[in-house]
Design a protein around this motif. Structure first.
Motif, PDB file in Angstrom:
ATOM      1  N   TYR A 240      81.193  17.032  36.506  1.00 49.06           N
ATOM      2  CA  TYR A 240      82.442  17.050  35.731  1.00 49.06           C
ATOM      3  C   TYR A 240      82.182  17.719  34.378  1.00 49.06           C
ATOM      4  O   TYR A 240      82.096  17.046  33.345  1.00 49.06           O
ATOM      5  CB  TYR A 240      82.971  15.626  35.517  1.00 49.06           C
ATOM      6  CG  TYR A 240      83.223  14.855  36.788  1.00 49.06           C
ATOM      7  CD1 TYR A 240      84.415  15.009  37.487  1.00 49.06           C
ATOM      8  CD2 TYR A 240      82.274  13.958  37.284  1.00 49.06           C
ATOM      9  CE1 TYR A 240      84.658  14.285  38.641  1.00 49.06           C
ATOM     10  CE2 TYR A 240      82.501  13.240  38.436  1.00 49.06           C
ATOM     11  CZ  TYR A 240      83.699  13.401  39.113  1.00 49.06           C
ATOM     12  OH  TYR A 240      83.933  12.692  40.272  1.00 49.06           O
ATOM     13  N   PRO A 241      82.034  19.050  34.347  1.00 47.99           N
ATOM     14  CA  PRO A 241      81.651  19.724  33.099  1.00 47.99           C
ATOM     15  C   PRO A 241      82.705  19.611  31.994  1.00 47.99           C
ATOM     16  O   PRO A 241      82.353  19.547  30.816  1.00 47.99           O
ATOM     17  CB  PRO A 241      81.456  21.179  33.534  1.00 47.99           C
ATOM     18  CG  PRO A 241      82.261  21.325  34.779  1.00 47.99           C
ATOM     19  CD  PRO A 241      82.195  19.996  35.466  1.00 47.99           C
ATOM     20  N   ALA A 242      83.993  19.586  32.351  1.00 52.20           N
ATOM     21  CA  ALA A 242      85.042  19.499  31.331  1.00 52.20           C
ATOM     22  C   ALA A 242      84.968  18.163  30.596  1.00 52.20           C
ATOM     23  O   ALA A 242      84.997  18.112  29.356  1.00 52.20           O
ATOM     24  CB  ALA A 242      86.416  19.687  31.970  1.00 52.20           C
ATOM     25  N   LEU A 243      84.852  17.078  31.337  1.00 48.25           N
ATOM     26  CA  LEU A 243      84.727  15.768  30.707  1.00 48.25           C
ATOM     27  C   LEU A 243      83.404  15.652  29.963  1.00 48.25           C
ATOM     28  O   LEU A 243      83.335  15.009  28.904  1.00 48.25           O
ATOM     29  CB  LEU A 243      84.828  14.667  31.767  1.00 48.25           C
ATOM     30  CG  LEU A 243      86.236  14.384  32.311  1.00 48.25           C
ATOM     31  CD1 LEU A 243      86.181  13.365  33.438  1.00 48.25           C
ATOM     32  CD2 LEU A 243      87.145  13.880  31.200  1.00 48.25           C
ATOM     33  N   GLY A 244      82.355  16.254  30.524  1.00 54.08           N
ATOM     34  CA  GLY A 244      81.075  16.217  29.825  1.00 54.08           C
ATOM     35  C   GLY A 244      81.138  16.934  28.492  1.00 54.08           C
ATOM     36  O   GLY A 244      80.590  16.444  27.490  1.00 54.08           O
ATOM     37  N   LEU A 245      81.790  18.086  28.436  1.00 53.67           N
ATOM     38  CA  LEU A 245      81.931  18.819  27.188  1.00 53.67           C
ATOM     39  C   LEU A 245      82.791  18.052  26.188  1.00 53.67           C
ATOM     40  O   LEU A 245      82.490  18.023  24.981  1.00 53.67           O
ATOM     41  CB  LEU A 245      82.550  20.191  27.462  1.00 53.67           C
ATOM     42  CG  LEU A 245      82.685  21.135  26.266  1.00 53.67           C
ATOM     43  CD1 LEU A 245      81.306  21.433  25.669  1.00 53.67           C
ATOM     44  CD2 LEU A 245      83.379  22.429  26.681  1.00 53.67           C
ATOM     45  N   LEU A 246      83.835  17.384  26.689  1.00 53.45           N
ATOM     46  CA  LEU A 246      84.695  16.591  25.805  1.00 53.45           C
ATOM     47  C   LEU A 246      83.942  15.407  25.220  1.00 53.45           C
ATOM     48  O   LEU A 246      84.085  15.097  24.030  1.00 53.45           O
ATOM     49  CB  LEU A 246      85.922  16.122  26.582  1.00 53.45           C
ATOM     50  CG  LEU A 246      87.055  15.476  25.774  1.00 53.45           C
ATOM     51  CD1 LEU A 246      87.577  16.443  24.713  1.00 53.45           C
ATOM     52  CD2 LEU A 246      88.186  15.033  26.687  1.00 53.45           C
ATOM     53  N   LYS A 247      83.131  14.755  26.039  1.00 49.51           N
ATOM     54  CA  LYS A 247      82.327  13.642  25.531  1.00 49.51           C
ATOM     55  C   LYS A 247      81.274  14.129  24.544  1.00 49.51           C
ATOM     56  O   LYS A 247      80.978  13.454  23.550  1.00 49.51           O
ATOM     57  CB  LYS A 247      81.652  12.900  26.703  1.00 49.51           C
ATOM     58  CG  LYS A 247      82.597  12.047  27.541  1.00 49.51           C
ATOM     59  CD  LYS A 247      81.864  11.367  28.685  1.00 49.51           C
ATOM     60  CE  LYS A 247      80.891  10.329  28.163  1.00 49.51           C
ATOM     61  NZ  LYS A 247      80.236   9.601  29.279  1.00 49.51           N
ATOM     62  N   PHE A 248      80.715  15.317  24.810  1.00 48.77           N
ATOM     63  CA  PHE A 248      79.696  15.868  23.913  1.00 48.77           C
ATOM     64  C   PHE A 248      80.285  16.167  22.531  1.00 48.77           C
ATOM     65  O   PHE A 248      79.644  15.922  21.503  1.00 48.77           O
ATOM     66  CB  PHE A 248      79.115  17.139  24.533  1.00 48.77           C
ATOM     67  CG  PHE A 248      78.108  17.823  23.668  1.00 48.77           C
ATOM     68  CD1 PHE A 248      76.800  17.351  23.589  1.00 48.77           C
ATOM     69  CD2 PHE A 248      78.453  18.935  22.914  1.00 48.77           C
ATOM     70  CE1 PHE A 248      75.865  17.972  22.784  1.00 48.77           C
ATOM     71  CE2 PHE A 248      77.526  19.567  22.108  1.00 48.77           C
ATOM     72  CZ  PHE A 248      76.223  19.092  22.033  1.00 48.77           C
ATOM     73  N   SER A 249      81.502  16.683  22.511  1.00 47.13           N
ATOM     74  CA  SER A 249      82.115  17.072  21.236  1.00 47.13           C
ATOM     75  C   SER A 249      82.690  15.887  20.466  1.00 47.13           C
ATOM     76  O   SER A 249      82.987  16.011  19.275  1.00 47.13           O
ATOM     77  CB  SER A 249      83.226  18.103  21.482  1.00 47.13           C
ATOM     78  OG  SER A 249      84.225  17.570  22.337  1.00 47.13           O
ATOM     79  N   THR A 250      82.830  14.745  21.115  1.00 51.13           N
ATOM     80  CA  THR A 250      83.412  13.565  20.437  1.00 51.13           C
ATOM     81  C   THR A 250      82.451  12.382  20.417  1.00 51.13           C
ATOM     82  O   THR A 250      82.873  11.253  20.139  1.00 51.13           O
ATOM     83  CB  THR A 250      84.705  13.139  21.140  1.00 51.13           C
ATOM     84  OG1 THR A 250      84.427  12.823  22.507  1.00 51.13           O
ATOM     85  CG2 THR A 250      85.758  14.237  21.069  1.00 51.13           C
ATOM     86  N   LEU A 251      81.167  12.657  20.754  1.00 45.49           N
ATOM     87  CA  LEU A 251      80.175  11.579  20.851  1.00 45.49           C
ATOM     88  C   LEU A 251      80.668  10.461  21.769  1.00 45.49           C
ATOM     89  O   LEU A 251      80.695   9.280  21.416  1.00 45.49           O
ATOM     90  CB  LEU A 251      79.847  11.009  19.465  1.00 45.49           C
ATOM     91  CG  LEU A 251      78.852  11.814  18.619  1.00 45.49           C
ATOM     92  CD1 LEU A 251      78.612  11.118  17.297  1.00 45.49           C
ATOM     93  CD2 LEU A 251      77.537  12.010  19.367  1.00 45.49           C
TER      94      LEU A 251
END
Length: 206
Positions: free
Chosen positions: A143-154
């Motif tokens: 799930y790269p989209a959710l992973g990127l969102l979690k990465f950018s918002t800690l």
């Protein structure tokens, strides 16, 4: 004295002929009775008239060998002793009725299995606990989209990380390709229990 004369001398009105089955031994047919009785395929036997083997477990996937995205795998089934039925064509092409002794394979039955594609449950859970705030768990599960969102918002300020830990621990979130986690065959895997045509409801008070 020939074999035929021996049977006749014993007062038998029929003659048993041996036939060869793939993976079977000493399977006999009644050469006269099969002309008067319409035998059904072995795959149509009732529960209790046959015994199916357990699937062979792959040590790498911890699931049945040959299990794919259909989540079905064929296992050999042996009719009970003295059962007469017609084996599968894959076993006996001429479709002759056969009297089984309980040791021969009569048909193959599809059973449910869990399809795995290399995603390990322990790895997913550990990534979610220790690196979930960076979305590594979601990247790992596809799930790269959710992973990127979690990465950018800690990890949605750590709240999303906690939710993902719970979702992965309860196996609610699974790999994006629809496969199941690689878990020990007798490990802590969750199974959804659903009713089907084979479900028996016991209404008694005992």
């Amino acid at each position: 004295m020939g074999l035929k004369h021996l049977f006749l001398s014993l007062g038998l009105s029929w003659l048993c002929l041996p036939i060869n089955l793939t993976g079977a031994q000493n399977c006999l047919i009644n050469s006269t009775a099969n002309t008067h009785i319409k035998y059904k395929p072995c795959s149509e036997l009732l529960m209790g008239q046959f015994m199916c083997a357990n699937p062979v477990i792959d040590t790498d996937t911890q699931q049945a060998v040959g299990c794919n995205s259909t989540r079905k795998v064929a296992v050999p089934c042996k009719p009970a002793p003295e059962i007469v039925c017609i084996p599968d064509k894959s076993i006996q092409p001429n479709a002759s009725p056969c009297e089984f002794t309980g040791e021969e394979v009569g048909f193959y039955k599809e059973v449910e299995c869990k399809w795995t594609n290399g995603y390990k449950f322990e790895t997913s859970l550990l990534l979610s606990i220790f690196l979930g705030m960076f979305g590594i768990d979601r990247f790992y599960l596809g799930y790269p989209a959710l992973g990127l969102l979690k990465f950018s918002t800690l990890g949605f300020f750590f709240l999303g990380q906690l939710i993902d830990v719970l979702l992965i621990a309860t196996q609610t979130v699974k790999p994006s390709d629809g496969s199941d986690y690689v878990i020990d065959y007798y490990g802590a895997g969750l199974i959804k229990i659903m009713m089907n045509d084979d479900t028996v409801i016991n209404n008694s008070d005992e």
